[in-house]
Design a protein around this motif. Structure first.
Motif, mmCIF file in Angstrom:
data_model
loop_
_atom_site.group_PDB
_atom_site.id
_atom_site.type_symbol
_atom_site.label_atom_id
_atom_site.label_comp_id
_atom_site.label_asym_id
_atom_site.label_seq_id
_atom_site.Cartn_x
_atom_site.Cartn_y
_atom_site.Cartn_z
ATOM 1 N N LYS A 130 -7.797 15.190 6.989
ATOM 2 C CA LYS A 130 -9.125 15.119 6.385
ATOM 3 C C LYS A 130 -10.189 14.909 7.459
ATOM 4 N N ILE A 131 -11.343 15.515 7.239
ATOM 5 C CA ILE A 131 -12.511 15.279 8.083
ATOM 6 C C ILE A 131 -13.171 14.027 7.522
ATOM 7 N N TYR A 132 -13.266 12.977 8.324
ATOM 8 C CA TYR A 132 -13.757 11.726 7.756
ATOM 9 C C TYR A 132 -15.089 11.248 8.303
ATOM 10 N N LYS A 133 -15.617 11.861 9.357
ATOM 11 C CA LYS A 133 -16.860 11.322 9.908
ATOM 12 C C LYS A 133 -17.518 12.324 10.849
ATOM 13 N N PHE A 134 -18.861 12.272 10.884
ATOM 14 C CA PHE A 134 -19.660 12.965 11.891
ATOM 15 C C PHE A 134 -20.479 11.923 12.624
ATOM 16 N N ASP A 135 -20.677 12.116 13.911
ATOM 17 C CA ASP A 135 -21.493 11.210 14.707
ATOM 18 C C ASP A 135 -22.440 12.051 15.545
ATOM 19 N N ASP A 136 -23.736 11.960 15.247
ATOM 20 C CA ASP A 136 -24.743 12.733 15.971
ATOM 21 C C ASP A 136 -25.372 11.964 17.123
ATOM 22 N N SER A 137 -24.827 10.801 17.458
ATOM 23 C CA SER A 137 -25.426 9.976 18.507
ATOM 24 C C SER A 137 -24.909 10.321 19.900
ATOM 25 N N ALA A 138 -24.107 11.376 20.034
ATOM 26 C CA ALA A 138 -23.587 11.756 21.346
ATOM 27 C C ALA A 138 -24.736 12.175 22.259
ATOM 28 N N THR A 139 -24.563 11.934 23.536
ATOM 29 C CA THR A 139 -25.612 12.289 24.489
ATOM 30 C C THR A 139 -25.714 13.802 24.621
ATOM 31 N N GLY A 140 -26.891 14.266 24.874
ATOM 32 C CA GLY A 140 -27.121 15.693 25.035
ATOM 33 C C GLY A 140 -27.790 16.278 23.810
ATOM 34 N N GLU A 141 -28.497 17.358 24.042
ATOM 35 C CA GLU A 141 -29.239 18.004 22.966
ATOM 36 C C GLU A 141 -28.281 18.725 22.016
ATOM 37 N N ASN A 142 -28.503 18.531 20.724
ATOM 38 C CA ASN A 142 -27.737 19.198 19.674
ATOM 39 C C ASN A 142 -26.234 18.908 19.742
ATOM 40 N N GLN A 143 -25.855 17.744 20.219
ATOM 41 C CA GLN A 143 -24.443 17.381 20.313
ATOM 42 C C GLN A 143 -24.021 16.581 19.091
ATOM 43 N N THR A 144 -22.821 16.839 18.612
ATOM 44 C CA THR A 144 -22.258 16.086 17.502
ATOM 45 C C THR A 144 -20.758 15.942 17.717
ATOM 46 N N THR A 145 -20.165 14.985 17.031
ATOM 47 C CA THR A 145 -18.721 14.787 17.092
ATOM 48 C C THR A 145 -18.195 14.755 15.670
ATOM 49 N N ALA A 146 -17.174 15.561 15.413
ATOM 50 C CA ALA A 146 -16.490 15.562 14.122
ATOM 51 C C ALA A 146 -15.163 14.834 14.313
ATOM 52 N N TYR A 147 -14.866 13.898 13.400
ATOM 53 C CA TYR A 147 -13.640 13.112 13.473
ATOM 54 C C TYR A 147 -12.705 13.505 12.332
#
Length: 163
Positions: free
Chosen positions: A114-131
């Motif tokens: 399951k995809i349980y989280k997104f985090d848009d606080s990563a450094t860099g422009e337009n960066q995101t992390t999907a967990y």
């Protein structure tokens, strides 16, 4: 199989490190990898006895909504045909339940999670992390939100890998 509508993400990765901080569990390794095409970074826990990976080894990783390659043909459109008559509902069954491997036949290692989280606080422009969580084995996929646009929190997915 990148043309399948079930595949919401696919890219080729090269393993950067295996168990960089030491192996915490006997049969699980944590790999870090970098994608070839979209400049994404990947951190993934894998069952190392089942699917061993070494540094500098390349693999293809895909994320799919279903193992059934014809999922759209089975999608329920609300049960009606627009004329007020109800059509019989089609029951969605995963391909492996019918004895057919579906998309899994094209890959060597498959996990369901399951995809349980997104985090848009990563450094860099337009960066995101999907967990993602695959029964306790975790994955983090970090990069431009454009390449992760089809990844939706709360959705159940299959991770498919091949060397």
């Amino acid at each position: 199989m990148a043309d399948s509508t079930n595949i919401i993400f696919e890219d080729r990765f090269t393993v950067d490190t295996v168990d960089k901080d030491g192996q915490r569990f006997d049969r699980v390794s944590r790999i870090t990898a970098t994608s070839h095409h979209h400049h994404l970074s990947l951190t993934l826990d894998i069952a190392s006895e089942l699917y061993p990976l070494q540094a500098s080894e390349a693999f293809t990783l895909a994320i799919a909504k279903s193992l059934n390659p014809d999922e759209d043909a089975l999608a329920d459109n609300g049960g009606g045909d627009g004329d007020g008559e109800q059509q019989p509902r089609r029951v969605r069954r995963e391909a492996w339940r019918n004895g057919d491997e579906g998309l899994a036949a094209d890959y060597e290692y498959v996990m369901y999670g399951k995809i349980y989280k997104f985090d848009d606080s990563a450094t860099g422009e337009n960066q995101t992390t999907a967990y993602f969580s695959f029964g306790g084995l975790l994955m983090a996929l970090r990069g431009s939100y454009r390449h992760l646009a089809n990844v939706v929190v709360g959705e159940n997915v299959y991770l498919l890998m091949r060397k």
